[in-house]
Motif scaffolding. Structure first.
Motif, PDB file in Angstrom:
ATOM      1  N   ASN A  41       0.934  -0.839   0.097  1.00  0.00           N
ATOM      2  CA  ASN A  41      -0.289   0.081  -0.021  1.00  0.00           C
ATOM      3  C   ASN A  41       0.406   1.164  -0.079  1.00  0.00           C
ATOM      4  O   ASN A  41       1.737   1.841   1.054  1.00  0.00           O
ATOM      5  CB  ASN A  41      -0.863  -0.068   0.907  1.00  0.00           C
ATOM      6  CG  ASN A  41      -1.902  -1.406   0.971  1.00  0.00           C
ATOM      7  OD1 ASN A  41      -2.619  -1.819   0.481  1.00  0.00           O
ATOM      8  ND2 ASN A  41      -1.941  -2.045   2.141  1.00  0.00           N
ATOM      9  N   TYR A  42       1.030   1.703  -1.107  1.00  0.00           N
ATOM     10  CA  TYR A  42       1.956   3.111  -1.396  1.00  0.00           C
ATOM     11  C   TYR A  42       1.376   3.952  -0.491  1.00  0.00           C
ATOM     12  O   TYR A  42       0.084   3.787  -0.957  1.00  0.00           O
ATOM     13  CB  TYR A  42       2.253   2.890  -2.467  1.00  0.00           C
ATOM     14  CG  TYR A  42       3.780   2.165  -3.226  1.00  0.00           C
ATOM     15  CD1 TYR A  42       4.692   2.163  -2.993  1.00  0.00           C
ATOM     16  CD2 TYR A  42       2.981   0.960  -3.872  1.00  0.00           C
ATOM     17  CE1 TYR A  42       5.382   1.223  -3.829  1.00  0.00           C
ATOM     18  CE2 TYR A  42       4.044   0.289  -4.381  1.00  0.00           C
ATOM     19  CZ  TYR A  42       5.336   0.776  -4.167  1.00  0.00           C
ATOM     20  OH  TYR A  42       5.990  -0.773  -4.918  1.00  0.00           O
ATOM     21  N   SER A  43       2.251   4.656   0.091  1.00  0.00           N
ATOM     22  CA  SER A  43       1.738   6.500   0.139  1.00  0.00           C
ATOM     23  C   SER A  43       3.347   7.260   0.135  1.00  0.00           C
ATOM     24  O   SER A  43       3.999   6.579   0.707  1.00  0.00           O
ATOM     25  CB  SER A  43       1.277   6.219   2.135  1.00  0.00           C
ATOM     26  OG  SER A  43       2.182   5.820   2.343  1.00  0.00           O
ATOM     27  N   ASP A  85       4.730   1.664   1.578  1.00  0.00           N
ATOM     28  CA  ASP A  85       4.418   0.962   2.427  1.00  0.00           C
ATOM     29  C   ASP A  85       4.674   1.383   3.676  1.00  0.00           C
ATOM     30  O   ASP A  85       5.974   1.053   4.174  1.00  0.00           O
ATOM     31  CB  ASP A  85       3.642  -0.780   2.158  1.00  0.00           C
ATOM     32  CG  ASP A  85       2.514  -1.417   3.021  1.00  0.00           C
ATOM     33  OD1 ASP A  85       2.527  -0.178   4.616  1.00  0.00           O
ATOM     34  OD2 ASP A  85       1.530  -1.720   3.059  1.00  0.00           O
TER      35      ASP A  85
END
Length: 354
Positions: free
Chosen positions: A187-189, A230
């Motif tokens: 989950n890239y952020s 992530d």
């Protein structure tokens, strides 16, 4: 070289040989020329027929089979029939390529088989050690009948620690299995890597104090460096690497984290001044259950999967991890992350009043 040229060369060689023999015995140029032409034509017809029927057609069939197997029926039908001017050369190339691929596959299978045997041996040993300990404590409690309550409490605490060790092992095995199969998504952020490192330091502060190890993150890294990753999984990477430095660090030593901005990446390095690692062990350091010092590893605990999980997480981000170490000096683990470029703020332009 195609079939006709090959047959013509061989026919010419036979014709020249026979015409030379004829001239040696007859000494007549006319007979030699006739012999040459007749032998050339007849040899060409015979050789072409024999080679085409018994050799060349079969080589073409072998080539077609190899070619079709490599491409697959669907792709072959889409491309149409493959026509080659020199199937002998193509067969040679195809067979060499096929042999190379098969040799690579066999080597890979041998490595996988060795890895499977080692993995089964390691996991069996990792499970047996706490299980036998738990079994021993329970049997001792059953024999004692809980008459010695103090001893019973000690045995129960030791059994509980081994149960925890089994739980950690199963949890790490499950996690690494999901990472390998891609079941756990990334989950890239966008976040500040500086802030995350400080949070990890705060969470490990008491553990560092227990090991008498100082955590260092220099003030020059206060400026925000944004990365795209992530956040929780990178937190796990940092925790595992720093925790690993506690286990193999020295009393009164230190663990430092450094940041280096590259062109489109950020390099994060975790450095300790502990025991260090032998050079021969460095290539295997990220293997599951690999331990450089088995006796000490048993004392400090852990599942033996921490670095393997770190490697899988970093590679799942399409990034790299490396290690360099010197015995008696310490070790440095470094991994890269994708850097996020920050937009430059607009300068304040003074407004001119008329």
């Amino acid at each position: 070289m195609n079939l006709r040229v090959l047959v013509l060369i061989n026919s010419a060689a036979v014709a020249i040989s026979l015409s030379a023999v004829n001239y040696y015995f007859q000494h007549k140029w006319y007979d030699m020329i006739i012999t040459f032409l007749v032998t050339l034509i007849s040899s060409y017809i015979v050789f072409y027929y024999l080679i085409e029927k018994y050799i060349y057609s079969r080589i073409k069939l072998i080539y077609k089979l190899i070619h079709n197997l490599k491409l697959g029926r669907d792709l072959r039908d889409a491309l149409g029939e493959h026509v080659t001017a020199n199937p002998i050369k193509d067969v040679e190339n195809e067979v060499k390529e096929w042999a190379r691929i098969k040799k690579t596959e066999i080597d890979d299978l041998r490595k996988q088989e060795k890895f499977r045997r080692d993995f089964l041996s390691n996991i069996s040993h990792e499970f047996k050690t706490p299980l036998f300990a738990i079994q021993g404590y329970i049997e001792a409690l059953q024999d004692d009948g809980f008459d010695d309550r103090e001893m019973a409490e000690q045995f129960l605490k030791k059994a509980s620690k081994n149960v925890d060790r089994l739980s950690y092992l199963i949890k790490d095995l499950d996690e690494i299995s999901k990472l390998e199969s891609g079941e756990i998504p990334i989950n890239y952020s966008k976040f500040k890597i500086n802030d995350l490192i400080k949070e990890v330091f705060e969470s490990l502060e008491f553990k560092a104090r227990d090991h008498n190890i100082k955590l260092i993150f220099k003030q020059k890294y206060d400026d925000g460096i944004y990365v795209n990753a992530d956040r929780e999984k990178i937190r796990q990477v940092l925790v595992n690497l720093i925790d690993n430095s506690f286990k193999y660090g020295k009393e009164g030593g230190s663990t430092s984290v450094s940041l280096f901005t590259l062109h489109d990446q950020v390099l994060v390095e975790v450095t300790d001044d502990g025991l260090g690692i032998e050079e021969k062990n460095l290539p295997r350091l990220f293997e599951r259950f690999f331990r450089t010092d088995t006796s000490r590893s048993r004392q400090i605990g852990g599942s033996g999967l921490g670095l393997a999980i770190v490697k899988h997480i970093v590679e799942a981000h399409q990034q790299n991890i490396n290690v360099r170490s010197t015995e008696g000096v310490g070790s440095t683990f470094g991994f890269t992350l994708q850097k996020v470029k920050q937009a430059l703020p607009f300068p304040n332009i003074p407004v001119l009043k008329s």
